[in-house]
Motif scaffolding. Structure first.
Motif, PDB file in Angstrom:
ATOM      1  N   ARG A 213       0.816  -1.223   0.000  1.00 45.65           N
ATOM      2  CA  ARG A 213       0.000   0.000   0.000  1.00 45.65           C
ATOM      3  C   ARG A 213       0.845   1.265   0.000  1.00 45.65           C
ATOM      4  N   VAL A 214       1.793   1.364   0.906  1.00 42.45           N
ATOM      5  CA  VAL A 214       2.533   2.625   1.026  1.00 42.45           C
ATOM      6  C   VAL A 214       3.512   2.851  -0.118  1.00 42.45           C
ATOM      7  N   ALA A 215       3.683   1.838  -0.991  1.00 42.87           N
ATOM      8  CA  ALA A 215       4.508   2.061  -2.189  1.00 42.87           C
ATOM      9  C   ALA A 215       3.833   3.047  -3.138  1.00 42.87           C
ATOM     10  N   GLY A 216       2.562   3.352  -2.901  1.00 44.87           N
ATOM     11  CA  GLY A 216       1.864   4.357  -3.704  1.00 44.87           C
ATOM     12  C   GLY A 216       2.144   5.780  -3.228  1.00 44.87           C
TER      13      GLY A 216
ATOM     14  N   TRP B 263      12.280   4.295  -6.502  1.00 48.06           N
ATOM     15  CA  TRP B 263      10.929   4.341  -5.926  1.00 48.06           C
ATOM     16  C   TRP B 263       9.881   4.381  -7.031  1.00 48.06           C
ATOM     17  N   ARG B 270       2.504  -0.654  -8.235  1.00 43.43           N
ATOM     18  CA  ARG B 270       1.444  -0.556  -7.237  1.00 43.43           C
ATOM     19  C   ARG B 270       0.250   0.226  -7.807  1.00 43.43           C
TER      20      ARG B 270
END
Lengths: 289, 289
Positions: A213-216, B263, B270
């Motif tokens: 999730r937090v890779a977004g 990143w 994602r």
């Protein structure tokens, strides 16, 4: 109250203050008039200013919510633009470098209390701000021997007033622990996202969904955090790699008992989280997916 | 319909069949009378049996929901205990070793269709079963050239009837992709939990909460899955480690641009997940926590 940087974090501080009628006026300071106007329209601030000096006039409290590489400079600038009784606090995800920079400045050190509210989202901008973002969440304060007690008490009262639970630790411990609980995990989420191509995505279930999730999130914010807390993140990654190597060697050996022991020693830590967060114990875990 | 293994997965199949009145009778087969009685009380099955032969009498469909190391043997036993028109399907998290074992058995191969519904929880047991567990979730079928078409169609109809969306792929691709989307991520969740001690837990936010959630799952189930899919998990881990090494070297070098590129290349994957799952694009990501 003046808020420097009115994004998700600063905007949520403003919405909470306004919802609870805790401040006579909430002033937002930013570089973009359009974004400040949006923040006013969203109810995050009463009015905006692109001038630090003008925006901070008459502020009792200044909350600096800019990206971590700008926090220290903004605190020091805010300290010079305000009187001796103005409390200055921040919301930066790293603490040691910010505290060190501020303690090297006589004006800043006399009224600054470093803070890190553990709340947020993978979304950014005042449009995603929420008045209850800090409700029941932890806010870490990292006072040092140089922090004036009266200002520390005011900072505690301030963050508590918008719903946060206060934990006090020193800046170095903060950075070492947050490298493991937050900074490195963001890199791990991205590393997982990197090996799951769009073609595999239809086969992804709840584990992938939650773990990536937090890779977004916004990479430019996170790159700054990684670099600000570089040493602690590298150390945390080294320990993580060692743990993964234990898993790998047990798997290569096909050793079920080693794998079970490896899993259990990790699982007790997660169960501690569940207990501390009122999620209850999980006497018999399930398939996970 | 007979369900072999009435835990979270099998119990949810039973609850869905009963809620939608899709079966004349749902029979649960298990080793523990107490657990079968509990499953009856919970509405997951109409009645239970500890005898495979007795429980499978008159079954049109048998769903094998036992742990992955027992699935193949249970399918073969069920195939021998039922007539030629009984469809046998399963819910195992790995597919190639199960399919290979069943294809080596003339009786099983004539009526078995391998399945893996992508649904579950870190909890286990019929007590956590839900009638809507499969609603809108993907169920992967892995037919081969040897799978009889008529049985494949029946398996599709069966899993669709309890709400699942069907995806067909071959068993090897299933295992290779699931190693990345599910099996390795479970190990990564445990590795993260391993480096966050209970003392650090109060400082953990949403990223840790979501990324370590499945580390609360039953280790004995996951050790079996890791071992059943050992080769693909080791390969996935090797690629993951390579990705992490790129991160580490960019961080050690303090190279912000390399870190941002690293990143972003992960983040697009994602975002593909978000788009495919109707979570919308995230034009500007936030702080993640």
């Amino acid at each position: 109250v003046a808020i420097v940087g009115v994004g998700l974090i600063g905007g949520s501080v403003g919405q909470a203050l306004r919802a609870k009628q805790l401040a006579k006026e909430v002033v937002g300071i930013g570089r973009s008039t359009a974004k400040l106007d949006e923040a006013v329209a969203l109810g995050a601030i009463d009015r905006g200013s692109t001038s630090l000096e003008q925006g901070l006039q008459d502020a009792d409290i200044v909350v600096v919510c800019t990206p971590v590489d700008r926090v220290a400079a903004d605190i020091i600038a805010a300290a010079r633009a305000t009187g001796p009784n103005t409390l200055i606090t921040d919301a930066g995800s790293t603490k040691q470098s910010i505290v060190e920079a501020c303690e090297a400045d006589d004006v800043a050190i006399a009224k600054f209390v470093a803070a890190h509210p553990i709340a947020g989202s993978e979304r950014s901008g005042a449009a995603h701000a929420r008045a209850d973002l800090y409700e029941g969440r932890v806010c870490i304060l990292t006072p040092t021997a140089q922090t004036p007690i009266a200002f520390l008490e005011r900072a505690k009262a301030f963050w508590s007033s918008i719903g946060a639970r206060i934990i006090e630790i020193d800046p170095a411990t903060h950075d070492r622990h947050l490298a493991r609980t937050s900074h490195l995990p963001h890199a791990l989420a991205a590393a997982l996202a990197a090996i799951v191509t769009p073609a595999m995505v239809p086969l992804a279930g709840g584990a992938y969904r939650d773990m990536s999730r937090v890779a977004g999130a916004d990479g430019s914010l996170w790159v700054k955090i990684f670099l600000e807390n570089r040493g602690a993140v590298i150390q945390a990654l080294s320990d993580y790699n060692q743990t993964l190597r234990s898993f790998e060697s047990a798997l290569v050996a096909g050793d079920a008992e080693l794998l079970r022991n490896w899993w259990e020693s990790a699982r007790v830590n997660r169960l501690a989280y569940d207990l501390q967060n009122g999620l209850g114990s999980v006497p018999s875990g399930g398939s996970g997916e």
